[in-house]
Write a protein that holds these residues in place. Structure first.
Motif, PDB file in Angstrom:
ATOM      1  N   VAL A 193     -43.305  31.029  15.635  1.00 28.83           N
ATOM      2  CA  VAL A 193     -44.204  29.896  15.540  1.00 28.83           C
ATOM      3  C   VAL A 193     -45.018  29.838  16.819  1.00 28.83           C
ATOM      4  O   VAL A 193     -44.474  29.750  17.906  1.00 28.83           O
ATOM      5  CB  VAL A 193     -43.410  28.584  15.332  1.00 28.83           C
ATOM      6  N   THR A 194     -46.320  29.901  16.692  1.00 27.68           N
ATOM      7  CA  THR A 194     -47.175  29.965  17.872  1.00 27.68           C
ATOM      8  C   THR A 194     -47.878  28.650  18.169  1.00 27.68           C
ATOM      9  O   THR A 194     -48.563  28.540  19.167  1.00 27.68           O
ATOM     10  CB  THR A 194     -48.229  31.064  17.713  1.00 27.68           C
ATOM     11  N   SER A 195     -47.754  27.669  17.284  1.00 26.15           N
ATOM     12  CA  SER A 195     -48.383  26.376  17.539  1.00 26.15           C
ATOM     13  C   SER A 195     -47.289  25.313  17.677  1.00 26.15           C
ATOM     14  O   SER A 195     -46.140  25.544  17.334  1.00 26.15           O
ATOM     15  CB  SER A 195     -49.335  26.003  16.411  1.00 26.15           C
ATOM     16  N   THR A 196     -47.680  24.174  18.195  1.00 28.87           N
ATOM     17  CA  THR A 196     -46.719  23.090  18.349  1.00 28.87           C
ATOM     18  C   THR A 196     -47.181  21.885  17.550  1.00 28.87           C
ATOM     19  O   THR A 196     -48.364  21.716  17.289  1.00 28.87           O
ATOM     20  CB  THR A 196     -46.554  22.690  19.825  1.00 28.87           C
ATOM     21  N   LYS A 197     -46.237  21.053  17.183  1.00 30.26           N
ATOM     22  CA  LYS A 197     -46.531  19.844  16.432  1.00 30.26           C
ATOM     23  C   LYS A 197     -45.710  18.721  17.045  1.00 30.26           C
ATOM     24  O   LYS A 197     -44.498  18.836  17.171  1.00 30.26           O
ATOM     25  CB  LYS A 197     -46.165  20.036  14.968  1.00 30.26           C
ATOM     26  N   SER A 198     -46.355  17.650  17.426  1.00 29.86           N
ATOM     27  CA  SER A 198     -45.675  16.510  18.021  1.00 29.86           C
ATOM     28  C   SER A 198     -45.680  15.350  17.051  1.00 29.86           C
ATOM     29  O   SER A 198     -46.680  15.093  16.380  1.00 29.86           O
ATOM     30  CB  SER A 198     -46.365  16.085  19.313  1.00 29.86           C
ATOM     31  N   THR A 199     -44.562  14.670  16.979  1.00 29.61           N
ATOM     32  CA  THR A 199     -44.470  13.467  16.160  1.00 29.61           C
ATOM     33  C   THR A 199     -43.693  12.411  16.926  1.00 29.61           C
ATOM     34  O   THR A 199     -42.923  12.719  17.829  1.00 29.61           O
ATOM     35  CB  THR A 199     -43.759  13.732  14.823  1.00 29.61           C
ATOM     36  N   VAL A 200     -43.901  11.180  16.534  1.00 25.88           N
ATOM     37  CA  VAL A 200     -43.173  10.062  17.122  1.00 25.88           C
ATOM     38  C   VAL A 200     -42.034   9.700  16.185  1.00 25.88           C
ATOM     39  O   VAL A 200     -42.246   9.551  14.976  1.00 25.88           O
ATOM     40  CB  VAL A 200     -44.112   8.855  17.327  1.00 25.88           C
ATOM     41  N   LYS A 201     -40.845   9.591  16.709  1.00 27.11           N
ATOM     42  CA  LYS A 201     -39.671   9.238  15.920  1.00 27.11           C
ATOM     43  C   LYS A 201     -39.128   7.890  16.386  1.00 27.11           C
ATOM     44  O   LYS A 201     -39.124   7.594  17.580  1.00 27.11           O
ATOM     45  CB  LYS A 201     -38.573  10.301  16.079  1.00 27.11           C
ATOM     46  N   PRO A 202     -38.646   7.050  15.461  1.00 30.74           N
ATOM     47  CA  PRO A 202     -38.083   5.761  15.864  1.00 30.74           C
ATOM     48  C   PRO A 202     -36.727   5.921  16.550  1.00 30.74           C
ATOM     49  O   PRO A 202     -35.977   6.854  16.257  1.00 30.74           O
ATOM     50  CB  PRO A 202     -37.944   5.006  14.546  1.00 30.74           C
ATOM     51  N   GLU A 203     -36.458   5.016  17.481  1.00 32.28           N
ATOM     52  CA  GLU A 203     -35.199   5.052  18.229  1.00 32.28           C
ATOM     53  C   GLU A 203     -34.654   3.630  18.330  1.00 32.28           C
ATOM     54  O   GLU A 203     -35.402   2.666  18.451  1.00 32.28           O
ATOM     55  CB  GLU A 203     -35.428   5.601  19.627  1.00 32.28           C
ATOM     56  N   VAL A 204     -33.337   3.513  18.284  1.00 30.69           N
ATOM     57  CA  VAL A 204     -32.672   2.241  18.509  1.00 30.69           C
ATOM     58  C   VAL A 204     -31.639   2.459  19.608  1.00 30.69           C
ATOM     59  O   VAL A 204     -31.009   3.516  19.672  1.00 30.69           O
ATOM     60  CB  VAL A 204     -32.024   1.686  17.213  1.00 30.69           C
ATOM     61  N   ALA A 205     -31.518   1.482  20.496  1.00 33.14           N
ATOM     62  CA  ALA A 205     -30.568   1.616  21.613  1.00 33.14           C
ATOM     63  C   ALA A 205     -29.933   0.264  21.905  1.00 33.14           C
ATOM     64  O   ALA A 205     -30.545  -0.787  21.702  1.00 33.14           O
ATOM     65  CB  ALA A 205     -31.277   2.139  22.852  1.00 33.14           C
ATOM     66  N   ILE A 206     -28.702   0.317  22.379  1.00 33.18           N
ATOM     67  CA  ILE A 206     -27.994  -0.879  22.805  1.00 33.18           C
ATOM     68  C   ILE A 206     -27.259  -0.536  24.096  1.00 33.18           C
ATOM     69  O   ILE A 206     -26.722   0.565  24.237  1.00 33.18           O
ATOM     70  CB  ILE A 206     -27.029  -1.403  21.715  1.00 33.18           C
ATOM     71  N   GLY A 207     -27.272  -1.453  25.025  1.00 35.37           N
ATOM     72  CA  GLY A 207     -26.645  -1.176  26.310  1.00 35.37           C
ATOM     73  C   GLY A 207     -26.044  -2.414  26.925  1.00 35.37           C
ATOM     74  O   GLY A 207     -26.339  -3.543  26.526  1.00 35.37           O
ATOM     75  N   ALA A 208     -25.201  -2.173  27.897  1.00 35.77           N
ATOM     76  CA  ALA A 208     -24.561  -3.272  28.628  1.00 35.77           C
ATOM     77  C   ALA A 208     -24.310  -2.818  30.053  1.00 35.77           C
ATOM     78  O   ALA A 208     -24.170  -1.629  30.331  1.00 35.77           O
ATOM     79  CB  ALA A 208     -23.247  -3.657  27.964  1.00 35.77           C
ATOM     80  N   GLY A 209     -24.277  -3.790  30.941  1.00 33.12           N
ATOM     81  CA  GLY A 209     -23.989  -3.502  32.339  1.00 33.12           C
ATOM     82  C   GLY A 209     -22.964  -4.484  32.866  1.00 33.12           C
ATOM     83  O   GLY A 209     -22.832  -5.609  32.362  1.00 33.12           O
ATOM     84  N   TYR A 210     -22.224  -4.059  33.871  1.00 27.47           N
ATOM     85  CA  TYR A 210     -21.211  -4.924  34.462  1.00 27.47           C
ATOM     86  C   TYR A 210     -21.197  -4.702  35.970  1.00 27.47           C
ATOM     87  O   TYR A 210     -21.156  -3.554  36.425  1.00 27.47           O
ATOM     88  CB  TYR A 210     -19.824  -4.616  33.876  1.00 27.47           C
ATOM     89  N   ASN A 211     -21.250  -5.778  36.729  1.00 27.61           N
ATOM     90  CA  ASN A 211     -21.137  -5.705  38.182  1.00 27.61           C
ATOM     91  C   ASN A 211     -19.689  -5.976  38.571  1.00 27.61           C
ATOM     92  O   ASN A 211     -19.182  -7.077  38.361  1.00 27.61           O
ATOM     93  CB  ASN A 211     -22.051  -6.737  38.853  1.00 27.61           C
ATOM     94  N   PHE A 212     -19.033  -4.975  39.126  1.00 23.60           N
ATOM     95  CA  PHE A 212     -17.646  -5.144  39.567  1.00 23.60           C
ATOM     96  C   PHE A 212     -17.574  -6.053  40.795  1.00 23.60           C
ATOM     97  O   PHE A 212     -16.675  -6.861  40.930  1.00 23.60           O
ATOM     98  CB  PHE A 212     -17.010  -3.791  39.874  1.00 23.60           C
ATOM     99  N   ASN A 213     -18.509  -5.876  41.702  1.00 21.88           N
ATOM    100  CA  ASN A 213     -18.674  -6.732  42.873  1.00 21.88           C
ATOM    101  C   ASN A 213     -20.127  -6.612  43.316  1.00 21.88           C
ATOM    102  O   ASN A 213     -20.947  -6.078  42.582  1.00 21.88           O
ATOM    103  CB  ASN A 213     -17.676  -6.370  43.998  1.00 21.88           C
ATOM    104  N   LYS A 214     -20.483  -7.097  44.516  1.00 20.89           N
ATOM    105  CA  LYS A 214     -21.894  -7.056  44.923  1.00 20.89           C
ATOM    106  C   LYS A 214     -22.404  -5.646  45.209  1.00 20.89           C
ATOM    107  O   LYS A 214     -23.609  -5.430  45.300  1.00 20.89           O
ATOM    108  CB  LYS A 214     -22.126  -7.947  46.140  1.00 20.89           C
ATOM    109  N   ASN A 215     -21.517  -4.665  45.316  1.00 21.04           N
ATOM    110  CA  ASN A 215     -21.939  -3.295  45.631  1.00 21.04           C
ATOM    111  C   ASN A 215     -21.816  -2.308  44.471  1.00 21.04           C
ATOM    112  O   ASN A 215     -22.559  -1.338  44.411  1.00 21.04           O
ATOM    113  CB  ASN A 215     -21.110  -2.745  46.801  1.00 21.04           C
ATOM    114  N   VAL A 216     -20.878  -2.502  43.572  1.00 17.25           N
ATOM    115  CA  VAL A 216     -20.580  -1.514  42.531  1.00 17.25           C
ATOM    116  C   VAL A 216     -20.910  -2.084  41.152  1.00 17.25           C
ATOM    117  O   VAL A 216     -20.490  -3.191  40.806  1.00 17.25           O
ATOM    118  CB  VAL A 216     -19.096  -1.092  42.573  1.00 17.25           C
TER     119      VAL A 216
END
Length: 69
Positions: A4-27
């Motif tokens: 294949v000598t040509s390229t084709k770009s498409t946009v695909k849908p994405e879903v994400a979920i995340g969480a964060g936790y601070n153990f203390n003021k540094n970590v």
């Protein structure tokens, strides 16, 4: 062998979920799961016209950060 000598770009849908936790003021820790909806891969596709060579992707990201201040 087909090359294949040509390229084709498409946009695909994405879903994400995340969480964060601070153990203390540094970590802190972050955790994110995401899924890109791209369909099923077609390994026998020999052209880019309507054929997909990319499958859906799941990722799990884990981050740990430390602040010196």
């Amino acid at each position: 062998t087909n090359v294949v000598t040509s390229t084709k770009s498409t946009v695909k849908p994405e879903v994400a979920i995340g969480a964060g936790y601070n153990f203390n003021k540094n970590v802190a820790m972050d955790l994110t799961y995401s899924h890109v909806f791209a369909g099923q891969a077609n390994p026998n596709a020999n052209s880019l016209s309507g054929a997909s060579k990319v499958s859906s992707i799941n990722t799990l990201l884990v981050g740990l950060s430390y602040s010196f201040s």
